[in-house]
Design an enzyme around this catalytic site. Structure first.
Site, short mmCIF file in Angstrom:
data_model
loop_
_atom_site.label_atom_id
_atom_site.label_comp_id
_atom_site.label_asym_id
_atom_site.label_seq_id
_atom_site.Cartn_x
_atom_site.Cartn_y
_atom_site.Cartn_z
N THR A 28 -56.17 18.80 67.95
CA THR A 28 -56.98 19.27 66.81
C THR A 28 -58.02 18.21 66.47
O THR A 28 -57.75 17.01 66.57
CB THR A 28 -56.06 19.53 65.61
N GLU A 105 -49.09 18.33 65.79
CA GLU A 105 -49.57 17.45 66.88
C GLU A 105 -48.43 16.60 67.43
O GLU A 105 -48.30 16.42 68.64
CB GLU A 105 -50.70 16.55 66.37
N LYS A 123 -62.86 4.20 67.82
CA LYS A 123 -61.50 4.43 67.31
C LYS A 123 -60.53 3.31 67.69
O LYS A 123 -59.42 3.24 67.18
CB LYS A 123 -60.95 5.77 67.83
#
Ligand code: 5RP
Length: 233
Positions: A28, A105, A123
């Protein structure tokens, strides 16, 4: 390369791990969506895969792309899950849940033989925690649960603002599972394993966004093309 192009390149690189006949978990978020879109093109060209989405948003996207979806209960072991992340460190420990889908998830990733994270290189961090750690909690007693999260956080060396996530209308954000999300602005999480063991012991906590020993490969988009990382000891 723009950030979007870097994410797209990471998503395309992840496609190389997908083989005909695989059972896949679909993540997602904006980067995972790029993978789902790239997968949709391969499916249109004849690739045969069956997929479990990790959120209602991903389900809708996959349906639009005519990707065959299955229930995790029907196929409890998946070959591969591809998902994004909010942060990752050198050991490929992750913070996830920025999109509020961390519970599904984590269920889908841990039901998979392999999890690959795709992201742009921004990230990657030395120490997890600059991104607020999302924690999914049951609605009942959420303030009491938040208080306990603060106490456990202090025990694990983490302090900072702890707040209930709100939606665009300033109402509490509700997950696909009907729960709340509490975001913890801890700054630096020096001992993720200690923190997660404490969080898991709180009754009102459904799941937290620390993914430890789950991700085996990370593909990061960079201005020079995607790079593939494996966990450093
Ligand atoms: C959703 C997530 C996402 O994977 C995470 O928020 C990264 O999203 P994006 O690719 O849009 O930056 O954990 O719950």
């Amino acid at each position: 390369m723009t950030i979007l192009e870097q994410k797209k390149a990471a998503a395309e690189e992840a496609l190389k791990y997908v083989k005909d006949g695989m059972l896949l978990g679909l993540g997602t978020g904006s980067t995972a969506d790029l993978f789902t879109e790239a997968l949709g093109k391969k499916v249109a060209e004849g690739l045969n895969v069956k997929c479990v989405p990790t959120s209602e948003a991903t389900r809708q996207l996959a349906e639009r792309l005519d990707i065959e979806l299955i229930q995790l209960n029907d196929e409890p072991v998946l070959d591969l899950t591809i998902d994004g992340a909010d942060e990752l460190d050198a050991q490929l420990r992750l913070i996830k849940g920025g999109g509020g889908a961390l519970l599904r998830e984590k269920i889908v990733a841990t039901s998979s033989k392999m999890m690959i994270v795709i992201a742009d290189e921004s990230k990657k961090v030395d120490v997890l925690g600059k991104f607020p750690l999302p924690i999914e909690v049951v609605q009942y007693g959420a303030r009491a649960t938040a208080f306990m999260i603060g106490t456990v956080g202090e025990w694990a060396g983490c302090t900072g603002k702890i707040e209930l996530r709100k939606d665009d209308n300033e109402n509490p954000f509700i997950t696909d599972n009907g729960n709340y999300i509490i975001d913890c602005h801890f700054g630096e999480i020096k001992e993720p394993e200690k923190l997660l063991s404490g969080l898991s012991s709180i009754a009102g906590v459904v799941e937290h966004g620390l993914f430890v020993s789950i991700c085996k490969v990370a593909i990061l988009g960079t201005p020079f093309g995607p790079i593939t990382l494996e966990p450093k000891e």
